[in-house]
Enzyme design. Structure first.
Site, PDB file in Angstrom:
ATOM      1  N   SER A  14       6.620  11.078  -8.859  1.00 35.81           N
ATOM      2  CA  SER A  14       6.309  10.263  -7.881  1.00 35.81           C
ATOM      3  C   SER A  14       6.741   8.957  -8.004  1.00 35.81           C
ATOM      4  O   SER A  14       6.641   8.094  -8.883  1.00 35.81           O
ATOM      5  CB  SER A  14       4.729  10.247  -7.561  1.00 35.81           C
ATOM      6  OG  SER A  14       4.353   9.306  -6.577  1.00 35.81           O
ATOM      7  N   LEU A  15       7.275   8.114  -6.770  1.00 34.98           N
ATOM      8  CA  LEU A  15       7.542   6.829  -6.676  1.00 34.98           C
ATOM      9  C   LEU A  15       6.703   5.741  -6.177  1.00 34.98           C
ATOM     10  O   LEU A  15       6.590   4.841  -6.305  1.00 34.98           O
ATOM     11  CB  LEU A  15       8.839   6.715  -5.881  1.00 34.98           C
ATOM     12  CG  LEU A  15      10.026   7.446  -6.042  1.00 34.98           C
ATOM     13  CD1 LEU A  15      11.119   7.545  -5.127  1.00 34.98           C
ATOM     14  CD2 LEU A  15      10.724   6.990  -7.548  1.00 34.98           C
ATOM     15  N   SER A  16       5.457   6.549  -6.069  1.00 36.19           N
ATOM     16  CA  SER A  16       4.223   5.799  -5.315  1.00 36.19           C
ATOM     17  C   SER A  16       3.714   4.536  -6.465  1.00 36.19           C
ATOM     18  O   SER A  16       3.512   3.608  -5.975  1.00 36.19           O
ATOM     19  CB  SER A  16       2.889   6.695  -4.852  1.00 36.19           C
ATOM     20  OG  SER A  16       3.344   7.339  -3.803  1.00 36.19           O
ATOM     21  N   LYS A  65      -3.291  18.585   0.193  1.00 33.37           N
ATOM     22  CA  LYS A  65      -3.603  17.800   1.526  1.00 33.37           C
ATOM     23  C   LYS A  65      -4.855  18.268   2.317  1.00 33.37           C
ATOM     24  O   LYS A  65      -5.362  17.784   3.204  1.00 33.37           O
ATOM     25  CB  LYS A  65      -2.410  17.439   2.175  1.00 33.37           C
ATOM     26  CG  LYS A  65      -1.466  16.481   1.497  1.00 33.37           C
ATOM     27  CD  LYS A  65      -0.194  15.962   2.523  1.00 33.37           C
ATOM     28  CE  LYS A  65       0.597  15.235   1.356  1.00 33.37           C
ATOM     29  NZ  LYS A  65       2.075  14.671   2.144  1.00 33.37           N
ATOM     30  N   ASP A 100       1.013   9.907   6.699  1.00 33.73           N
ATOM     31  CA  ASP A 100       2.474  10.418   6.807  1.00 33.73           C
ATOM     32  C   ASP A 100       3.064  10.346   8.136  1.00 33.73           C
ATOM     33  O   ASP A 100       4.089   9.933   8.243  1.00 33.73           O
ATOM     34  CB  ASP A 100       2.367  11.820   6.387  1.00 33.73           C
ATOM     35  CG  ASP A 100       2.201  12.151   4.888  1.00 33.73           C
ATOM     36  OD1 ASP A 100       2.569  11.299   4.053  1.00 33.73           O
ATOM     37  OD2 ASP A 100       1.655  13.143   4.383  1.00 33.73           O
ATOM     38  N   ALA A 126       7.524  24.085  10.129  1.00 28.02           N
ATOM     39  CA  ALA A 126       6.150  24.120  10.548  1.00 28.02           C
ATOM     40  C   ALA A 126       4.906  23.913   9.534  1.00 28.02           C
ATOM     41  O   ALA A 126       3.797  24.285   9.496  1.00 28.02           O
ATOM     42  CB  ALA A 126       5.764  25.174  11.409  1.00 28.02           C
ATOM     43  N   GLY A 128       3.261  21.526   6.215  1.00 24.07           N
ATOM     44  CA  GLY A 128       2.309  20.231   6.159  1.00 24.07           C
ATOM     45  C   GLY A 128       2.944  19.063   6.859  1.00 24.07           C
ATOM     46  O   GLY A 128       2.548  18.263   7.676  1.00 24.07           O
ATOM     47  N   ALA A 129       4.274  18.680   6.353  1.00 17.98           N
ATOM     48  CA  ALA A 129       4.811  17.446   6.543  1.00 17.98           C
ATOM     49  C   ALA A 129       5.216  17.467   8.264  1.00 17.98           C
ATOM     50  O   ALA A 129       4.980  16.585   9.002  1.00 17.98           O
ATOM     51  CB  ALA A 129       6.362  17.182   5.971  1.00 17.98           C
ATOM     52  N   GLY A 241      14.116  10.523   4.328  1.00 19.35           N
ATOM     53  CA  GLY A 241      12.751  10.206   4.386  1.00 19.35           C
ATOM     54  C   GLY A 241      12.097   8.950   3.441  1.00 19.35           C
ATOM     55  O   GLY A 241      10.873   8.908   3.343  1.00 19.35           O
TER      56      GLY A 241
HETATM   57  P1  NAP Z   1       5.632  22.886   3.223  1.00 22.08           P
HETATM   58  O1  NAP Z   1       4.351  22.776   3.697  1.00 22.08           O
HETATM   59  O2  NAP Z   1       6.203  24.030   2.206  1.00 22.08           O
HETATM   60  O3  NAP Z   1       6.512  23.147   4.635  1.00 22.08           O
HETATM   61  C1  NAP Z   1       7.898  23.564   4.694  1.00 22.08           C
HETATM   62  C2  NAP Z   1       8.078  24.601   5.858  1.00 22.08           C
HETATM   63  O4  NAP Z   1       9.394  24.967   5.947  1.00 22.08           O
HETATM   64  C3  NAP Z   1       7.299  25.987   5.310  1.00 22.08           C
HETATM   65  O5  NAP Z   1       6.629  26.442   6.605  1.00 22.08           O
HETATM   66  C4  NAP Z   1       8.667  26.826   5.018  1.00 22.08           C
HETATM   67  O6  NAP Z   1       8.363  28.114   5.121  1.00 22.08           O
HETATM   68  C5  NAP Z   1       9.587  26.264   5.925  1.00 22.08           C
HETATM   69  N1  NAP Z   1      11.032  26.820   5.729  1.00 22.08           N
HETATM   70  C6  NAP Z   1      11.641  26.993   4.419  1.00 22.08           C
HETATM   71  N2  NAP Z   1      12.842  27.264   4.749  1.00 22.08           N
HETATM   72  C7  NAP Z   1      13.213  27.266   5.971  1.00 22.08           C
HETATM   73  C8  NAP Z   1      14.224  27.367   6.743  1.00 22.08           C
HETATM   74  N3  NAP Z   1      15.343  27.663   6.158  1.00 22.08           N
HETATM   75  N4  NAP Z   1      14.078  27.240   8.103  1.00 22.08           N
HETATM   76  C9  NAP Z   1      13.112  26.828   8.605  1.00 22.08           C
HETATM   77  N5  NAP Z   1      11.993  26.768   7.880  1.00 22.08           N
HETATM   78  C10 NAP Z   1      11.947  26.942   6.759  1.00 22.08           C
HETATM   79  O7  NAP Z   1       6.359  21.599   2.851  1.00 22.08           O
HETATM   80  P2  NAP Z   1       6.059  20.274   3.050  1.00 22.08           P
HETATM   81  O8  NAP Z   1       4.963  19.393   2.554  1.00 22.08           O
HETATM   82  O9  NAP Z   1       5.753  20.309   4.828  1.00 22.08           O
HETATM   83  O10 NAP Z   1       7.372  19.124   2.954  1.00 22.08           O
HETATM   84  C11 NAP Z   1       8.484  19.770   3.632  1.00 22.08           C
HETATM   85  C12 NAP Z   1       9.731  18.443   3.370  1.00 22.08           C
HETATM   86  O11 NAP Z   1       9.359  17.296   3.363  1.00 22.08           O
HETATM   87  C13 NAP Z   1       9.819  18.640   1.621  1.00 22.08           C
HETATM   88  O12 NAP Z   1      11.062  18.491   1.285  1.00 22.08           O
HETATM   89  C14 NAP Z   1       9.165  17.447   1.214  1.00 22.08           C
HETATM   90  O13 NAP Z   1       9.607  16.804   0.008  1.00 22.08           O
HETATM   91  C15 NAP Z   1       9.305  16.490   2.392  1.00 22.08           C
HETATM   92  N6  NAP Z   1       8.388  15.381   2.758  1.00 22.08           N
HETATM   93  C16 NAP Z   1       8.820  13.887   2.712  1.00 22.08           C
HETATM   94  C17 NAP Z   1       7.996  13.099   2.850  1.00 22.08           C
HETATM   95  C18 NAP Z   1       8.293  11.749   3.088  1.00 22.08           C
HETATM   96  O14 NAP Z   1       7.312  10.891   2.848  1.00 22.08           O
HETATM   97  N7  NAP Z   1       9.518  11.417   3.097  1.00 22.08           N
HETATM   98  C19 NAP Z   1       6.585  13.336   3.048  1.00 22.08           C
HETATM   99  C20 NAP Z   1       6.040  14.713   2.861  1.00 22.08           C
HETATM  100  C21 NAP Z   1       6.897  15.890   2.788  1.00 22.08           C
HETATM  101  P3  NAP Z   1       7.783  29.250   3.906  1.00 22.08           P
HETATM  102  O15 NAP Z   1       6.694  28.656   3.419  1.00 22.08           O
HETATM  103  O16 NAP Z   1       7.677  30.454   4.506  1.00 22.08           O
HETATM  104  O17 NAP Z   1       8.989  29.010   2.866  1.00 22.08           O
END
Ligand code: NAP
Length: 277
Positions: A14-16, A65, A100, A126, A128-129, A241
């Protein structure tokens, strides 16, 4: 000295701490921000012991979360709408917030000068983010939001939830990338983890991208994913991001301290941290 920190697993990357500790130093606030890596069975006792441990506030990351919600006394309207909390303020109670989505929106509006009102948006993922980002975007009254996740139940569930809260926005869960109408879109968001690894496939064909499209990848490490590279080649505007990370942190800081966060100090700390990744 006050203690703040991040709970999740893993948290070591984490960079926080860099951002928050730089902000505390700058404002001469006697506080530190620490990392707390927790196993699932440790979550409940940890949250129950915050006052004893003299912890004044927390960020929450993957995978907790949503799991923290039953242990919080109070949830902000935004955290309720999103269904997850990334920030906890410890007073006589535990108050949950989600910064977020607002962090994402601040980056998009202020730095990228993109106003979502009346725009067509495509959201990949779809999870968490995606939930956080889509909820704040829908408040801005876009024309349409098309969602695709490889897990159809997740995209259908998110679309249903958003439709019931924002009936004026045209919200569609698409069963395929081809059905997303990317060619008519103003903003394309990657909220999947695809692009973090070098071996990850291309998320979307370059032929679907067009000039005039803003492509926002929530991933910031690597700073240029395959998607962003491909979008740049096509003449699109792009963003990773990092801005979202910065602004969500600044908002959490303000919630904990009731002091406006020194955003530029935090931005510089983040920049230095990213160079070392
Ligand atoms: P998550 O809860 O695991 O959600 C990701 C979703 O994408 C899951 O539903 C996953 O399905 C789906 N997925 C995987 N491969 C896919 C594809 N090829 N096409 C369409 N959907 C697909 O993860 P998250 O916490 O939301 O995080 C998502 C990304 O955002 C991560 O890279 C994270 O590092 C980034 N993020 C960035 C910030 C920021 O501050 N910049 C904050 C939060 C998150 P399955 O579960 O079936 O694989």
């Amino acid at each position: 000295m006050k203690t703040y920190g991040l709970i999740g697993s893993p948290v070591s990357h984490s960079l926080s701490p860099l951002m928050h500790n730089a902000a505390f130093r700058h404002l001469k606030i006697d506080a530190e921000y620490r990392l707390f890596e927790l196993k699932e069975q440790e979550l409940k006792p940890f949250l129950a012991s915050l006052k004893v441990k003299a912890i004044s506030g927390l960020n929450v990351t993957v995978p907790y979360k949503e799991q923290v919600i039953p242990y919080l006394d109070n949830l902000s309207a935004e955290a309720k709408l999103i269904g997850a909390a990334n920030t906890i303020k410890v007073t006589d109670r535990l108050e949950g917030f989600n910064t977020d989505g607002a962090g994402f929106l601040q980056h998009v509006r202020e730095d990228l000068e993109f106003n979502p009102q009346g725009k067509s948006i495509v959201l990949l993922g779809a999870g968490g983010a995606a939930k956080a980002v889509s909820a704040v975007l829908c408040k801005e009254k876009p024309k349409a939001l098309n969602i695709f996740d490889i897990d159809k139940d997740k995209s259908n569930g998110l679309a249903r939830h958003l439709k019931s809260n924002f009936p004026e926005v045209e919200i569609i869960a698409s069963g395929s990338i081809a059905g997303l109408s990317v060619e008519k879109t103003d903003l394309l968001i990657n909220a999947t983890p695809i692009g973090m690894k070098e071996t990850d496939p291309e998320l979307i064909g370059q032929s679907l991208l067009h000039k005039g499209l803003l492509v926002y990848d929530l991933i910031y490490n690597p700073k240029e994913t395959k998607l962003l590279k491909s979008a740049l080649e096509k003449g699109c505007r792009v963003a990773n991001g990092l801005g979202m990370l910065l602004y969500q942190a600044a908002r959490s800081f303000q919630i904990w301290t009731d002091v406006l966060a020194p955003v530029e100090v935090m931005r510089q700390a983040l920049k230095k941290g990213v160079e070392k990744l």
